[in-house]
Design a protein around this motif. Structure first.
Motif, PDB file in Angstrom:
ATOM      1  N   VAL A  35       0.889  -1.159   0.000  1.00  0.00           N
ATOM      2  CA  VAL A  35       0.000   0.000   0.000  1.00  0.00           C
ATOM      3  C   VAL A  35       0.927   1.208   0.000  1.00  0.00           C
ATOM      4  O   VAL A  35       1.682   1.424   0.957  1.00  0.00           O
ATOM      5  CB  VAL A  35      -0.948   0.017   1.224  1.00  0.00           C
ATOM      6  N   ILE A  36       0.880   1.959  -1.091  1.00  0.00           N
ATOM      7  CA  ILE A  36       1.795   3.083  -1.292  1.00  0.00           C
ATOM      8  C   ILE A  36       0.980   4.360  -1.357  1.00  0.00           C
ATOM      9  O   ILE A  36       0.044   4.477  -2.159  1.00  0.00           O
ATOM     10  CB  ILE A  36       2.616   2.905  -2.595  1.00  0.00           C
ATOM     11  N   ILE A  37       1.355   5.317  -0.540  1.00  0.00           N
ATOM     12  CA  ILE A  37       0.625   6.582  -0.444  1.00  0.00           C
ATOM     13  C   ILE A  37       1.186   7.624  -1.422  1.00  0.00           C
ATOM     14  O   ILE A  37       0.446   8.355  -2.053  1.00  0.00           O
ATOM     15  CB  ILE A  37       0.710   7.148   1.000  1.00  0.00           C
ATOM     16  N   ASN A  84      15.992 -12.323 -15.285  1.00  0.00           N
ATOM     17  CA  ASN A  84      16.947 -11.605 -16.139  1.00  0.00           C
ATOM     18  C   ASN A  84      16.374 -10.384 -16.843  1.00  0.00           C
ATOM     19  O   ASN A  84      17.069  -9.753 -17.627  1.00  0.00           O
ATOM     20  CB  ASN A  84      17.608 -12.542 -17.156  1.00  0.00           C
ATOM     21  N   GLU A  85      15.123 -10.015 -16.577  1.00  0.00           N
ATOM     22  CA  GLU A  85      14.572  -8.799 -17.159  1.00  0.00           C
ATOM     23  C   GLU A  85      14.866  -7.630 -16.224  1.00  0.00           C
ATOM     24  O   GLU A  85      14.532  -7.667 -15.041  1.00  0.00           O
ATOM     25  CB  GLU A  85      13.057  -8.915 -17.367  1.00  0.00           C
ATOM     26  N   THR A  86      15.501  -6.606 -16.763  1.00  0.00           N
ATOM     27  CA  THR A  86      15.772  -5.398 -15.995  1.00  0.00           C
ATOM     28  C   THR A  86      14.448  -4.673 -15.795  1.00  0.00           C
ATOM     29  O   THR A  86      13.680  -4.509 -16.742  1.00  0.00           O
ATOM     30  CB  THR A  86      16.766  -4.498 -16.756  1.00  0.00           C
ATOM     31  N   HIS A  87      14.188  -4.276 -14.551  1.00  0.00           N
ATOM     32  CA  HIS A  87      12.903  -3.652 -14.278  1.00  0.00           C
ATOM     33  C   HIS A  87      12.995  -2.600 -13.184  1.00  0.00           C
ATOM     34  O   HIS A  87      13.899  -2.605 -12.362  1.00  0.00           O
ATOM     35  CB  HIS A  87      11.847  -4.703 -13.917  1.00  0.00           C
ATOM     36  N   GLN A  88      12.022  -1.709 -13.238  1.00  0.00           N
ATOM     37  CA  GLN A  88      11.824  -0.685 -12.225  1.00  0.00           C
ATOM     38  C   GLN A  88      10.339  -0.339 -12.262  1.00  0.00           C
ATOM     39  O   GLN A  88       9.696  -0.483 -13.304  1.00  0.00           O
ATOM     40  CB  GLN A  88      12.664   0.561 -12.515  1.00  0.00           C
ATOM     41  N   PHE A  89       9.785   0.096 -11.120  1.00  0.00           N
ATOM     42  CA  PHE A  89       8.367   0.439 -11.114  1.00  0.00           C
ATOM     43  C   PHE A  89       8.087   1.619 -10.210  1.00  0.00           C
ATOM     44  O   PHE A  89       8.848   1.928  -9.305  1.00  0.00           O
ATOM     45  CB  PHE A  89       7.485  -0.766 -10.760  1.00  0.00           C
ATOM     46  N   TRP A  90       6.947   2.277 -10.517  1.00  0.00           N
ATOM     47  CA  TRP A  90       6.551   3.511  -9.865  1.00  0.00           C
ATOM     48  C   TRP A  90       5.071   3.466  -9.500  1.00  0.00           C
ATOM     49  O   TRP A  90       4.278   2.825 -10.188  1.00  0.00           O
ATOM     50  CB  TRP A  90       6.715   4.702 -10.813  1.00  0.00           C
ATOM     51  N   ASN A  91       4.699   4.216  -8.472  1.00  0.00           N
ATOM     52  CA  ASN A  91       3.306   4.494  -8.186  1.00  0.00           C
ATOM     53  C   ASN A  91       2.952   5.752  -8.969  1.00  0.00           C
ATOM     54  O   ASN A  91       3.517   6.817  -8.732  1.00  0.00           O
ATOM     55  CB  ASN A  91       3.092   4.732  -6.685  1.00  0.00           C
ATOM     56  N   VAL A  92       2.021   5.623  -9.912  1.00  0.00           N
ATOM     57  CA  VAL A  92       1.563   6.777 -10.686  1.00  0.00           C
ATOM     58  C   VAL A  92       0.066   6.999 -10.462  1.00  0.00           C
ATOM     59  O   VAL A  92      -0.621   7.564 -11.308  1.00  0.00           O
ATOM     60  CB  VAL A  92       1.907   6.626 -12.198  1.00  0.00           C
ATOM     61  N   SER A  93      -0.416   6.560  -9.323  1.00  0.00           N
ATOM     62  CA  SER A  93      -1.826   6.710  -8.969  1.00  0.00           C
ATOM     63  C   SER A  93      -2.136   8.152  -8.593  1.00  0.00           C
ATOM     64  O   SER A  93      -1.266   8.872  -8.108  1.00  0.00           O
ATOM     65  CB  SER A  93      -2.165   5.818  -7.771  1.00  0.00           C
ATOM     66  N   ASP A  94      -3.385   8.544  -8.782  1.00  0.00           N
ATOM     67  CA  ASP A  94      -3.828   9.849  -8.305  1.00  0.00           C
ATOM     68  C   ASP A  94      -3.901   9.851  -6.785  1.00  0.00           C
ATOM     69  O   ASP A  94      -3.662  10.860  -6.142  1.00  0.00           O
ATOM     70  CB  ASP A  94      -5.192  10.205  -8.893  1.00  0.00           C
ATOM     71  N   ASN A  95      -4.246   8.711  -6.227  1.00  0.00           N
ATOM     72  CA  ASN A  95      -4.318   8.552  -4.785  1.00  0.00           C
ATOM     73  C   ASN A  95      -3.385   7.409  -4.398  1.00  0.00           C
ATOM     74  O   ASN A  95      -2.301   7.291  -4.950  1.00  0.00           O
ATOM     75  CB  ASN A  95      -5.763   8.296  -4.330  1.00  0.00           C
ATOM     76  N   ARG A  96      -3.823   6.545  -3.514  1.00  0.00           N
ATOM     77  CA  ARG A  96      -2.957   5.457  -3.080  1.00  0.00           C
ATOM     78  C   ARG A  96      -2.931   4.318  -4.100  1.00  0.00           C
ATOM     79  O   ARG A  96      -3.835   4.168  -4.917  1.00  0.00           O
ATOM     80  CB  ARG A  96      -3.376   4.938  -1.714  1.00  0.00           C
ATOM     81  N   LEU A  97      -1.891   3.517  -3.975  1.00  0.00           N
ATOM     82  CA  LEU A  97      -1.721   2.309  -4.783  1.00  0.00           C
ATOM     83  C   LEU A  97      -1.810   1.113  -3.850  1.00  0.00           C
ATOM     84  O   LEU A  97      -1.202   1.119  -2.779  1.00  0.00           O
ATOM     85  CB  LEU A  97      -0.343   2.318  -5.461  1.00  0.00           C
ATOM     86  N   ILE A  98      -2.576   0.106  -4.251  1.00  0.00           N
ATOM     87  CA  ILE A  98      -2.571  -1.175  -3.559  1.00  0.00           C
ATOM     88  C   ILE A  98      -2.249  -2.230  -4.612  1.00  0.00           C
ATOM     89  O   ILE A  98      -2.957  -2.337  -5.621  1.00  0.00           O
ATOM     90  CB  ILE A  98      -3.916  -1.495  -2.879  1.00  0.00           C
ATOM     91  N   ALA A  99      -1.166  -2.967  -4.387  1.00  0.00           N
ATOM     92  CA  ALA A  99      -0.745  -3.972  -5.361  1.00  0.00           C
ATOM     93  C   ALA A  99      -0.329  -5.257  -4.663  1.00  0.00           C
ATOM     94  O   ALA A  99       0.344  -5.223  -3.629  1.00  0.00           O
ATOM     95  CB  ALA A  99       0.422  -3.440  -6.196  1.00  0.00           C
ATOM     96  N   LEU A 100      -0.737  -6.374  -5.241  1.00  0.00           N
ATOM     97  CA  LEU A 100      -0.256  -7.673  -4.793  1.00  0.00           C
ATOM     98  C   LEU A 100       1.029  -7.966  -5.547  1.00  0.00           C
ATOM     99  O   LEU A 100       1.137  -7.706  -6.751  1.00  0.00           O
ATOM    100  CB  LEU A 100      -1.288  -8.767  -5.084  1.00  0.00           C
ATOM    101  N   HIS A 101       1.994  -8.537  -4.859  1.00  0.00           N
ATOM    102  CA  HIS A 101       3.327  -8.803  -5.403  1.00  0.00           C
ATOM    103  C   HIS A 101       3.661 -10.256  -5.091  1.00  0.00           C
ATOM    104  O   HIS A 101       3.843 -10.617  -3.940  1.00  0.00           O
ATOM    105  CB  HIS A 101       4.316  -7.838  -4.742  1.00  0.00           C
TER     106      HIS A 101
END
Length: 174
Positions: A35-37, A84-101
């Motif tokens: 949960v990312i604010i 082996n896949e290079t990756h990066q990720f961001w929260n680009v939500s207007d509000n909070r982000l909830i993600a299962l990982h």
């Protein structure tokens, strides 16, 4: 391997919650909920030689760059990052982000989440979330089960792996 459900609450309000871990028909796994604010990068670019990660966005939007390809995942969508896949990720939500990982195999990912949380709570990280002490940096690197983009793999293995071994020798523990 089933771990007891627990949440790590960070100083900025984000949480990482252990949902489940174990073995199923596809092997060992770890499932956490983020949960990312705040908007912004959730990590730096990196890759894992063995781990596969799957993200399912429950609320909000995530931006991914995987091997140079940008993708936005909306609520209800998912994306898989292969070894082996290079990756990066961001929260680009207007509000909070909830993600299962989901992480397969889990490697040391839960230990990494716990360790970074501990260092943050003790004020031992810089503003980018990197350990201030080089020995803690070595320990953290060992937990990511992968490599950061930039320094060659051999340099990371020798230098950061060496820091991790020295830290362990000196009694630094997760």
């Amino acid at each position: 391997m089933n771990m007891r459900k627990q949440s790590l609450i960070h100083l900025d309000g984000r949480t990482v919650t252990l949902i489940d871990s174990g073995t199923d028909d596809h092997g060992q796994y770890l499932l956490v909920e983020h949960v990312i604010i705040q908007q912004g990068a959730m990590n730096g670019p990196h890759w894992h030689p063995v781990l596969q990660e799957k993200f399912t966005v429950k609320e909000g939007r995530m931006r991914f760059v995987i091997d140079g390809r940008e993708t936005i995942v909306e609520q209800g969508g998912c994306i898989t990052i292969h070894p082996n896949e290079t990756h990066q990720f961001w929260n680009v939500s207007d509000n909070r982000l909830i993600a299962l990982h989901e992480v397969r195999p889990p490697g040391q990912h839960w230990k990494m989440f716990e360790f970074i949380h501990k260092l943050e709570c003790e004020g031992k990280l810089n503003k980018k979330g990197v350990p201030l002490n080089p020995l803690w940096l070595g320990v953290a690197w060992k937990c990511i089960d992968g490599y950061i983009v930039g320094p060659p793999r051999i340099v990371q293995t020798v230098f950061l792996g060496g820091l991790a071994r020295l830290a362990e020798f000196l009694g630094y523990r997760i």
